[in-house]
Write a protein that holds these residues in place. Structure first.
Motif, short mmCIF file in Angstrom:
data_model
loop_
_atom_site.label_atom_id
_atom_site.label_comp_id
_atom_site.label_asym_id
_atom_site.label_seq_id
_atom_site.Cartn_x
_atom_site.Cartn_y
_atom_site.Cartn_z
N PRO A 186 -7.59 19.21 -13.27
CA PRO A 186 -7.73 19.64 -14.65
C PRO A 186 -7.04 21.00 -14.87
CG PRO A 186 -9.87 19.17 -13.66
CD PRO A 186 -8.85 19.10 -12.57
N GLU A 187 -6.43 21.14 -16.02
CA GLU A 187 -5.74 22.38 -16.36
C GLU A 187 -6.63 23.20 -17.30
OE1 GLU A 187 -1.59 23.74 -18.47
OE2 GLU A 187 -1.67 21.82 -17.42
N ILE A 188 -6.97 24.40 -16.87
CA ILE A 188 -7.82 25.27 -17.68
C ILE A 188 -7.01 25.81 -18.85
CG2 ILE A 188 -9.10 27.46 -17.73
CD1 ILE A 188 -9.87 26.91 -14.79
N GLY A 247 0.80 -1.22 0.00
CA GLY A 247 0.00 0.00 0.00
C GLY A 247 0.83 1.26 0.00
N VAL A 248 2.00 1.20 -0.62
CA VAL A 248 2.88 2.36 -0.70
C VAL A 248 2.28 3.39 -1.65
CG1 VAL A 248 5.17 3.09 -1.49
CG2 VAL A 248 4.91 1.00 -0.16
N VAL A 249 2.48 4.68 -1.31
CA VAL A 249 1.91 5.77 -2.10
C VAL A 249 3.02 6.75 -2.50
CG1 VAL A 249 0.28 7.70 -2.02
CG2 VAL A 249 -0.28 5.56 -0.87
N PRO A 250 3.10 7.12 -3.77
CA PRO A 250 4.03 8.17 -4.16
C PRO A 250 3.41 9.55 -3.92
CG PRO A 250 3.01 7.24 -6.11
CD PRO A 250 2.47 6.48 -4.93
N VAL A 251 4.21 10.49 -3.44
CA VAL A 251 3.73 11.84 -3.14
C VAL A 251 4.70 12.84 -3.76
CG1 VAL A 251 3.18 13.49 -1.31
CG2 VAL A 251 2.73 11.05 -0.97
N ARG A 252 4.18 13.73 -4.59
CA ARG A 252 5.03 14.74 -5.22
C ARG A 252 5.34 15.87 -4.23
NH1 ARG A 252 4.58 14.02 -11.02
NH2 ARG A 252 2.62 13.04 -11.56
N ALA A 253 6.60 16.28 -4.18
CA ALA A 253 6.98 17.41 -3.34
C ALA A 253 6.56 18.72 -3.98
CB ALA A 253 8.49 17.40 -3.10
N PHE A 254 6.66 18.81 -5.30
CA PHE A 254 6.36 20.04 -6.04
C PHE A 254 5.44 19.70 -7.21
CE2 PHE A 254 10.73 20.12 -4.41
CZ PHE A 254 10.59 21.12 -3.45
N PRO A 255 4.16 19.42 -6.95
CA PRO A 255 3.28 18.90 -7.98
C PRO A 255 3.06 19.83 -9.17
CG PRO A 255 2.05 19.43 -6.00
CD PRO A 255 3.48 19.58 -5.67
N GLU A 261 0.40 5.24 -10.60
CA GLU A 261 -0.16 5.47 -9.26
C GLU A 261 -0.43 6.95 -9.03
OE1 GLU A 261 -1.66 3.81 -5.77
OE2 GLU A 261 -0.90 2.80 -7.55
N LEU A 262 0.49 7.80 -9.46
CA LEU A 262 0.29 9.25 -9.32
C LEU A 262 -0.94 9.70 -10.11
CD1 LEU A 262 3.98 10.46 -9.54
CD2 LEU A 262 2.46 10.79 -7.58
N ALA A 263 -1.06 9.21 -11.34
CA ALA A 263 -2.18 9.61 -12.19
C ALA A 263 -3.52 9.17 -11.60
CB ALA A 263 -2.01 9.02 -13.59
N GLY A 283 5.18 23.02 -9.81
CA GLY A 283 6.43 23.62 -10.27
C GLY A 283 7.43 22.65 -10.84
N ALA A 284 7.50 21.45 -10.30
CA ALA A 284 8.46 20.44 -10.76
C ALA A 284 7.86 19.06 -10.54
CB ALA A 284 9.79 20.58 -10.02
N PRO A 285 6.84 18.69 -11.32
CA PRO A 285 6.11 17.45 -11.05
C PRO A 285 6.93 16.17 -11.18
CG PRO A 285 5.42 18.40 -13.13
CD PRO A 285 6.32 19.40 -12.47
#
Length: 156
Positions: free
Chosen positions: A82-84, A28-36, A74-76, A38-40
């Motif tokens: 959504p990006e406008i 059940g490990v989860v990846p987490v972005r530090a800078f989702p 997993e991140l997706a 600015g630097a995904p």
């Protein structure tokens, strides 16, 4: 721990399984972005179910193709922002109001409760929260068409 000190796999339920170099396994490990925004692709932590960091990934490109694919998948599945790309129209210029937009995931409409739900996150980037808590991203306000910028300026 470096990115080469572990392996990732999936269990029978599709959950990520982290196996450390010493043989310790965590399901059940989860990846987490530090800078989702600015630097995904830079600075991703792999955390266990208790939120404890197991590994730090400097760059997704440092990972082997199969491991990178699992992390990206997993991140997706966890992230929905959504990006406008264009603001088609708004119901009125006083909040609450309904925005009709084109996003990278198709056309959408949402209710903006108040101007405080528009947050500047960089000089040209904005996050807009709708009344359900969904975050919409405008990555670069200067890249929007003239009509979209004109509408947006009325709220900033």
């Amino acid at each position: 721990m470096t990115t080469h000190d572990f392996t990732l796999s999936r269990n029978a339920f599709g959950k990520l399984v982290f196996t450390a170099a010493n043989g310790d396994r965590f399901e059940g490990v989860v990846p987490v972005r530090a800078f989702p925004i600015g630097a995904p692709d830079d600075g991703i932590a792999l955390v266990n179910a208790d939120g404890q960091e197991l590994a730090w990934i400097m760059r997704l490109s440092d990972l082997a193709d199969d491991t990178r694919a699992m992390v990206e998948q997993e991140l997706a599945s966890r992230e929905f922002m959504p990006e406008i790309q264009r603001i088609q129209r708004v119901s009125n210029y006083n909040a609450p109001c309904t925005w009709f937009v084109e996003t990278n995931r198709g056309d959408a409409s949402f209710t903006l409760k108040g101007e405080e739900d528009i947050r500047r996150i960089a000089s040209t980037s904005l996050l807009i929260a709708d009344n359900h808590g969904v975050q919409f991203l405008i990555r670069d306000t200067q890249a929007l068409d003239k009509g979209s910028r004109k509408i947006l300026d009325r709220f900033l």
